[in-house]
Design a protein around this motif. Structure first.
Motif, mmCIF file in Angstrom:
data_model
loop_
_atom_site.group_PDB
_atom_site.id
_atom_site.type_symbol
_atom_site.label_atom_id
_atom_site.label_comp_id
_atom_site.label_asym_id
_atom_site.label_seq_id
_atom_site.Cartn_x
_atom_site.Cartn_y
_atom_site.Cartn_z
ATOM 1 N N UNK A 219 -5.274 23.216 -47.992
ATOM 2 C CA UNK A 219 -5.747 22.090 -48.783
ATOM 3 C C UNK A 219 -5.010 20.779 -48.494
ATOM 4 N N UNK A 220 -4.010 20.804 -47.623
ATOM 5 C CA UNK A 220 -3.213 19.602 -47.401
ATOM 6 C C UNK A 220 -3.073 19.356 -45.903
ATOM 7 N N UNK A 221 -3.893 18.456 -45.363
ATOM 8 C CA UNK A 221 -3.806 18.108 -43.949
ATOM 9 C C UNK A 221 -2.717 17.068 -43.685
ATOM 10 N N UNK A 222 -2.349 16.335 -44.716
ATOM 11 C CA UNK A 222 -1.297 15.330 -44.586
ATOM 12 C C UNK A 222 0.054 16.037 -44.503
ATOM 13 N N UNK A 223 0.693 15.989 -43.339
ATOM 14 C CA UNK A 223 1.935 16.712 -43.138
ATOM 15 C C UNK A 223 3.059 16.201 -44.032
ATOM 16 N N UNK A 224 2.981 14.956 -44.451
ATOM 17 C CA UNK A 224 4.030 14.411 -45.313
ATOM 18 C C UNK A 224 3.985 14.977 -46.721
ATOM 19 N N UNK A 225 2.898 15.674 -47.065
ATOM 20 C CA UNK A 225 2.768 16.273 -48.400
ATOM 21 C C UNK A 225 2.806 17.798 -48.345
ATOM 22 N N UNK A 226 3.152 18.352 -47.207
ATOM 23 C CA UNK A 226 3.214 19.801 -47.087
ATOM 24 C C UNK A 226 4.596 20.318 -47.462
#
Length: 296
Positions: A219-226
């Protein structure tokens, strides 16, 4: 006359075999952890030669320096810490609140609610319907995707409900005589005497939140939010040294680290916090504060 304290040879042999078996189980369980630890503290290039089994051959902290110097890793660590603390607090409170209501025998339709919850434990919607639901709720690329979908668990509700039903009715009756309402009883009576079950559920859900990598991957493609576990998954999946150098933003060029040593160091960093949390919660695994609070 037979001496009762004298042990037969069969009992002695059984104890010896049992102790040896337990030692073997402990060794098989703990040695992989020890192997990861000693290789994480060993020089990366030296570890590639192999032959390290018991102690580091060439002690080095460069692997951990590379880990902590990477802003990507530390950012993922803070995401994991934030979602674990917030997720555990909301999960425990919300599940306990619903469980307290369902545990009341005077609740109309209580058995029906339990039946509905039991069905959800047996049958699941599947990944694609769940993904579409998360998308319709606008939780994709949203930090709340780590919190809201797992804010309630019916399995944990059953544990809470069983504990709440063992609380003596006299405690609540005394509180109602003093003018307390349902919220006051729940917050000031039920929760304080339920520290053992609260700590247990907090530990279970905390371990889940800390180790969850699948949510960030789907659900999270943004690596900064993984979270850190998703970051570690990507590190393991991308095992080449070039990709690892990119992950630490070129710091590996000037260090004697390898992709494998970075993996092991990251595993140690991500595992130790949840291991250290166990002793602090273990003291609550007792019968509870309500022992002796009411008699008769």
């Amino acid at each position: 006359m037979i001496t009762l304290n004298r042990r037969t040879k069969g009992e002695v042999v059984f104890d010896i075999v049992n102790n040896i078996g337990m030692l073997c189980i402990c060794f098989v369980t703990l040695y992989p952890i020890w192997y990861v630890l000693i290789n994480a503290f060993n020089d990366g290039k030296d570890a590639m030669l192999g032959g390290i089994y018991w102690i580091p051959r060439k002690f080095s902290l460069e692997n951990f320096s590379a880990v902590f110097d990477s802003p990507g890793i530390m950012r993922a660590m803070w995401i994991t810490v934030a979602k674990t603390i917030l997720g555990v607090g909301l999960h425990v409170f919300f599940t306990a609140m619903v469980a307290y209501a369902v545990s009341r025998r005077e609740l109309i339709g209580g058995r029906f609610y339990i039946l509905l919850g039991t069905i959800t434990m047996i049958f699941g919607a599947g990944l694609i319907p769940t993904y579409l639901l998360i998308k319709d709720l606008h939780l994709l690329e949203n930090f709340l995707v780590y919190i809201i979908p797992v804010m309630f668990s019916f399995f944990d509700l059953i544990i809470f409900m069983t504990f709440f039903r063992d609380i003596p009715d006299g405690l609540e009756e005394a509180a109602r005589i003093d003018g307390a309402n349902d919220w006051s009883i729940f917050l000031r009576i039920v929760l304080p005497v339920s520290l053992p079950v609260l700590a247990t559920i907090a530990l279970f859900h905390g371990v889940y939140q800390w180790n969850d990598y699948f949510t960030g991957m789907i659900y999270m493609n943004n690596e900064s939010m993984q979270p850190i576990q998703t970051f570690l998954y990507r590190v393991v999946a991308q095992s080449s040294s070039n990709l690892m150098m990119t992950a630490v933003q070129g710091s590996a060029v000037t260090r004697t680290v390898t992709s494998q040593s970075i993996k092991l160091a990251t595993m140690v960093v991500t595992t130790l916090p949840i291991v250290f949390a166990y002793p602090f919660l273990q003291r609550y695994f007792v019968k509870g504060m309500m022992i002796g609070s009411i008699k008769g």
